[in-house]
Design a protein around this motif. Structure first.
Motif, short mmCIF file in Angstrom:
data_model
loop_
_atom_site.label_atom_id
_atom_site.label_comp_id
_atom_site.label_asym_id
_atom_site.label_seq_id
_atom_site.Cartn_x
_atom_site.Cartn_y
_atom_site.Cartn_z
N LEU A 212 -3.42 3.00 -9.34
CA LEU A 212 -3.24 2.61 -8.57
C LEU A 212 -3.14 3.53 -7.46
O LEU A 212 -1.43 4.50 -8.25
CB LEU A 212 -3.02 0.97 -7.74
N ARG A 213 -3.23 4.08 -6.36
CA ARG A 213 -2.64 5.20 -5.33
C ARG A 213 -1.86 4.47 -4.29
O ARG A 213 -3.10 4.51 -3.81
CB ARG A 213 -3.44 6.53 -5.27
N TYR A 214 -0.98 4.36 -4.00
CA TYR A 214 -0.74 4.20 -3.30
C TYR A 214 -0.13 4.64 -1.84
O TYR A 214 0.32 5.98 -2.06
CB TYR A 214 0.73 3.44 -3.07
N GLY A 215 -0.52 4.57 -0.61
CA GLY A 215 -0.44 5.22 0.62
C GLY A 215 0.29 4.85 1.48
O GLY A 215 1.69 3.96 1.07
N GLY A 216 0.63 5.33 2.62
CA GLY A 216 1.96 4.44 3.89
C GLY A 216 1.75 3.10 4.33
O GLY A 216 2.44 2.05 3.86
N THR A 217 0.27 2.93 3.90
CA THR A 217 0.26 1.34 4.49
C THR A 217 -1.15 0.89 3.48
O THR A 217 -2.03 1.93 3.46
CB THR A 217 -0.36 1.38 6.74
N GLY A 218 -1.12 -0.09 4.06
CA GLY A 218 -3.02 -1.35 3.32
C GLY A 218 -2.48 -1.03 2.41
O GLY A 218 -1.98 -0.95 1.23
N ARG A 219 -3.70 -1.16 1.66
CA ARG A 219 -4.29 -1.85 0.56
C ARG A 219 -4.07 -0.88 -0.98
O ARG A 219 -4.34 0.46 -0.12
CB ARG A 219 -5.57 -2.29 -0.23
N PRO A 220 -3.22 -0.31 -1.61
CA PRO A 220 -3.63 0.51 -2.47
C PRO A 220 -4.75 0.97 -2.53
O PRO A 220 -6.24 0.30 -2.76
CB PRO A 220 -2.72 0.72 -4.05
#
Length: 228
Positions: A212-220
């Motif tokens: 999983l790659r997490y960004g600033g907002t929303g689902r990964p």
């Protein structure tokens, strides 16, 4: 931890291969041998999980060494089998066939780069982990352990096509760093929904690893990397 014995008659080559092994997470060099007799003795004393075995040794060839190790395992059923990966300059097809028949997991021809050996070491570790975790094998488990099945013979869920599965597999193989479903769809000229279905199938059958790659907002974002 995969315990590795390095066998090569050239002291510098053995040192280089040992350094390659030590750079792989989960692998450790437990010994080095420079002849067939030393290799047999070291396996008896150190009980490694894997032997990196050269064909050309001063007293006996590496295939004879492996056959001797297999004979020792047959004499003692309680003895934990050792896996073997040939690393050699021998290119003769009959030698390759003999190595396969003796029970080698794979055969790596010199010269090669560090990444090639690292890939094989990770593959061996994955095979051992998969076998250790199995009590009863499914066909897909056997396919992964012994290699891919012939084209068209792979069992796929209803609604998935073999040619598209092959396309997604090759797309993942060309991107060892991993792809998202959107990136895979673009690279393979597929719809995102279709690419996602095949990627999830490979993940469910443990041929692809999901991170999983997490960004600033929303689902990964789910990213897939081929490991089968």
């Amino acid at each position: 931890m995969t315990r590795v014995l390095v066998v090569d008659d050239d002291f510098m080559v053995a040192k280089l291969h040992s350094r390659y092994v030590a750079a792989v997470d989960g692998c450790a060099v437990v010994g080095v041998a420079h002849s067939g007799a030393e290799a047999v003795d070291a396996v008896e004393r150190l009980r490694p999980d894997l032997v990196l075995l050269d064909v050309y040794l001063p007293d006996m060839d590496g295939i004879a060494v492996l056959r001797e190790l297999r004979a020792a395992e047959e004499r003692d059923p309680a003895r934990r089998p050792v896996d073997a990966l040939f690393i050699t300059a021998a290119r003769d097809a009959q030698v390759v066939r003999a190595a396969l028949r003796a029970g080698a997991l794979h055969y790596l021809i010199k010269p090669f780069n560090q990444a090639a050996l690292h890939e094989q070491l990770r593959h061996v570790a994955a095979l051992r982990a998969r076998l250790d975790g199995l009590r009863e094998a499914r066909q897909e488990d056997v396919d992964q352990l012994f290699g891919t099945r012939p084209p068209g013979s792979r069992e796929l869920p209803k609604g998935l096509a073999a040619h598209t599965a092959d396309l997604v597999e090759q797309t993942l193989r060309r991107h060892p760093g991993g792809l998202s479903a959107s990136e895979c769809a673009e690279a393979g000229s597929l719809s995102r929904v279709s690419a996602r279905r095949y990627l999830e199938f490979f993940a469910d059958t443990r041929r692809a690893e999901v991170t999983l790659r997490y960004g600033g907002t929303g689902r990964p974002e789910r990213r897939y990397r081929w490991v089968g």
